[in-house]
Design an enzyme around this catalytic site. Structure first.
Site, PDB file in Angstrom:
ATOM      1  N   ASP A 207       6.640  -5.241   8.107  1.00 22.56           N
ATOM      2  CA  ASP A 207       6.189  -6.643   7.576  1.00 22.56           C
ATOM      3  C   ASP A 207       7.296  -7.281   6.805  1.00 22.56           C
ATOM      4  OD1 ASP A 207       4.720  -8.951   6.910  1.00 22.56           O
ATOM      5  OD2 ASP A 207       4.220  -8.060   4.852  1.00 22.56           O
ATOM      6  N   GLU A 377       4.002   4.233   5.422  1.00 22.35           N
ATOM      7  CA  GLU A 377       2.744   3.963   6.529  1.00 22.35           C
ATOM      8  C   GLU A 377       2.891   4.520   7.965  1.00 22.35           C
ATOM      9  OE1 GLU A 377       1.397  -0.059   6.016  1.00 22.35           O
ATOM     10  OE2 GLU A 377       0.831   0.390   3.785  1.00 22.35           O
ATOM     11  N   GLU A 466       1.201   0.573  -3.513  1.00 14.94           N
ATOM     12  CA  GLU A 466       1.227  -0.809  -3.080  1.00 14.94           C
ATOM     13  C   GLU A 466      -0.475  -1.271  -3.289  1.00 14.94           C
ATOM     14  OE1 GLU A 466       2.255  -1.948   1.118  1.00 14.94           O
ATOM     15  OE2 GLU A 466       4.160  -1.019   0.654  1.00 14.94           O
TER      16      GLU A 466
HETATM   17  C1  GCB Z   1       1.866  -2.725   3.439  1.00 13.15           C
HETATM   18  C2  GCB Z   1       3.238  -2.361   3.868  1.00 13.15           C
HETATM   19  C3  GCB Z   1       4.255  -3.676   3.277  1.00 13.15           C
HETATM   20  C4  GCB Z   1       3.517  -5.109   3.594  1.00 13.15           C
HETATM   21  C5  GCB Z   1       2.321  -4.995   2.945  1.00 13.15           C
HETATM   22  C6  GCB Z   1       1.570  -6.315   3.054  1.00 13.15           C
HETATM   23  O1  GCB Z   1       1.128  -2.053   3.526  1.00 13.15           O
HETATM   24  O2  GCB Z   1       3.651  -1.341   3.566  1.00 13.15           O
HETATM   25  O3  GCB Z   1       5.452  -3.655   3.962  1.00 13.15           O
HETATM   26  O4  GCB Z   1       4.361  -6.177   3.173  1.00 13.15           O
HETATM   27  O5  GCB Z   1       1.512  -4.011   3.257  1.00 13.15           O
HETATM   28  O6  GCB Z   1       1.583  -7.380   2.413  1.00 13.15           O
HETATM   29  O7  GCB Z   1       0.582  -6.423   4.081  1.00 13.15           O
END
Ligand code: GCB
Length: 577
Positions: A207, A377, A466
């Site tokens: 992402d 992930e 996160e």
């Molecule tokens: C996640 C990812 C990250 C994304 C985030 C999102 O799990 O690790 O790279 O930006 O979610 O905002 O969806």
């Protein structure tokens, strides 16, 4: 479109340790000294993207042989930068394939005439596959972005009378394949009623926007021919003393004498040693004044004391700032987007281990680094991923036995095949965002279940690595609705209630997603990029930033002044030194 042979698919099987693994030499950050000079090559380079159908015209016509302008038009390209954002040409923003950079340099005469001088070309990062020619001679190849690589070019510049003009050509390919890190796939769309002939797209499984090019500094530096190639520092504490163990690798000759001096922040010598290995004993704590750099000022304003380099190693200068500011870092490699079963193959595993070698080699001496993260992930519910992660983690531990190793999981606790091998469980979850969206009232229950399940199974410390909500600055609605500042704030509040339940038990850290908004590929779920920042891309705070500021400072002050009433404000001038 990767250069060279097609991807070799191999079933996962035992790897031969040491076979082709093991980096040659160190990767010290270049610093000027009485015996080392640096020449930065930042600035304008000549640039051309190879738009030919197979993207190989540059190789067919050997563009590296002559100045780039002789083989066609070039444009100015600043280095460091990502070529995607510079031009108004839409095709360049989304370009996939080979791009060509070139720059001429005039070397000081001493560098070309004094045979006791080594001249090294160092590229801070080239995303993601690079070939380098010096005066048309194939000099260096490197696979993988975000990490430095270099070559001793003395024999190319010290070749007789005055070749003091040097032409450096760098071809970079940003194509992501199943064996690059991050991996990706190229898909040819063959329905001629919808797509022109030869039409392809780059699929990615992460992402962020796949920015590419010479994104960090390029420089030339010198060393004497007998030189320090690498230093490894490990530290520990014994009663009131800090112990600094060092090991120094010298190359070029066996005839040398080594004196080691450890300087404090004011450049005062605090310990001395001699020889290629030893231990220095020091007392007391360091103290640093805040530096005037916006992101670090924002971190300090927030009271934050940690981040993860999601999802690739950050610039070396950022790591130096972390050392100075007392910000601890989970140092993550570009192991992101490992989403498909075919990405867990032997070729990728081998490359992944090599990348971890490069990360550890570059960052091992930064006290800020508290843990290595080998991936974000990955599809860790797959058996093949379990074996793959086990191997990468074991390899990283063998490279640096002094630090814990993790990867960041979003798998179910019962299915995750990599978790048995990590020291700390790092979890990403998006309750009330990607699941049960709008239902903030479910967060506490779902978070408690998440923590209890993982802890019951593994009895390991856990970090919430996160959590967050997409938020468009200036959107307001109360009662909160998704995408508003109120929703982001409420979501974080609910998470914090859940985190506080476990904080003094086994939850040892929380990392908000994300510090600031950032660019991604276009998609129906992204509004000009990922907007989960608590700061905008221009570094202005959303309401949630004030909430976090209260929380972080309160926790910091609780820890530092356990007997006073916890205050949610900064009580000192310094951060967490
Ligand atoms: C996640 C990812 C990250 C994304 C985030 C999102 O799990 O690790 O790279 O930006 O979610 O905002 O969806």
């Amino acid at each position: 479109m990767a250069r060279g042979s097609a991807v070799a698919w191999a079933a996962l099987g035992p790897l031969l340790w040491g076979c082709a693994l093991g980096l040659q030499g160190g990767m010290l950050y270049p610093q000027e000294s009485p015996s080392r000079e640096c020449k930065e090559l930042d600035g304008l380079w000549s640039f051309r993207a190879d738009f030919s159908d197979n993207r190989r015209r540059g190789f067919e016509e050997q563009w590296y042989r002559r100045p780039l302008w002789e083989s066609g038009p070039t444009v100015d390209m600043p280095v460091p930068s990502s070529f995607n954002d510079i031009s108004q040409d839409w095709r360049l923003r989304h370009f996939v394939g080979w791009v060509w950079y070139e720059r001429e340099v005039i070397l000081p005469e001493r560098w070309t005439q004094d045979l006791r001088t080594r001249v090294v070309l160092r590229i801070g990062s080239a995303h993601s596959y690079a070939i380098v020619w010096v005066n048309g001679v194939d000099t260096l190849e490197h696979e993988g972005g975000y990490l430095p690589f270099e070559a001793d070019i003395s024999n190319l510049v010290q070749v007789g009378p005055l070749p003091s003009r040097l032409r450096i050509t760098i071809a970079i390919n940003n194509t992501l394949t199943p064996t690059t890190l991050p991996p990706g796939t190229i898909q040819y769309l063959t329905d001629t009623s919808k797509y022109p002939k030869g039409y392809f797209v780059q699929n990615t499984y992460f992402d962020f926007f796949n920015y590419a090019g010479l994104q960090r500094s390029v420089l030339l530096y010198t060393t004497p021919t007998t030189y320090i190639d690498d230093i490894t520092v490990t530290t520990s504490v014994e009663q009131d003393s800090g112990l600094v163990n060092y090991q120094i690798s010298v190359k070029g000759s066996n005839l040398f004498k080594l004196e080691v001096r450890l300087l404090d922040a004011e450049n005062k010598v605090v310990a001395n040693g001699t020889g290629t290995q030893g231990q220095l004993k020091i007392r007391g704590k360091g103290f640093d004044w805040p530096l005037l750099v916006k992101d670090f000022n924002l971190l300090r304003w927030l009271g934050a004391n940690a981040f993860r380099t999601s999802h690739y190693p950050y610039a070396e200068e950022v790591m130096q700032m972390c050392d100075r500011y007392g910000i601890v870092v989970i140092d993550e490699c570009p192991g992101v987007g490992l989403a498909l079963p075919q990405f867990f193959n032997n070729v990728s595993l081998h490359h992944h281990m090599q990348v971890m070698e490069e990360v550890v080699r570059r960052d091992k001496n930064h006290p800020a680094v508290v843990m290595w993260s080998v991936a974000n992930e990955p599809a860790s519910h797959l058996e093949s991923a379990g074996y793959y992660l086990k191997m990468v983690i074991a390899h990283t531990k063998s490279l640096d036995p002094s630090r814990p190793v993790t990867f960041v999981s979003n798998s179910n606790y019962a299915a995750d095949k990599g978790a048995p091998y990590v020291d700390v469980i790092c979890l990403n979850s998006y309750y009330s965002w990607y699941h049960d969206y709008g239902h903030l009232e479910l967060i506490q229950l779902q978070l408690a279940t998440q923590f209890e399940n993982w802890y019951k199974k593994y009895q390991k410390p856990i970090i919430q690595s996160e959590y967050g909500a997409e938020t468009i600055a200036g959107f307001h609605q109360d009662p909160p609705l998704m995408f508003t500042e109120e929703y982001q704030k409420s979501l974080l509040e609910q998470y914090h209630l859940g985190l506080d339940q476990k904080r003094r038990k086994y939850v040892v850290g929380e990392l908000i997603w994300n510090f600031a908004d950032f660019m991604t590929e276009q998609s129906p779920t992204r509004v000009l990029g990922n907007k989960k920042g608590i700061f905008t891309r221009q570094r202005q705070p959303k309401s949630a930033a004030f909430l976090l500021r209260e929380r972080y400072w309160k926790i910091a002050n609780e820890t530092r002044y356990p007997h006073s009433v916890a205050k949610s404000q900064c009580l000192e001038n310094s951060l967490f030194t």
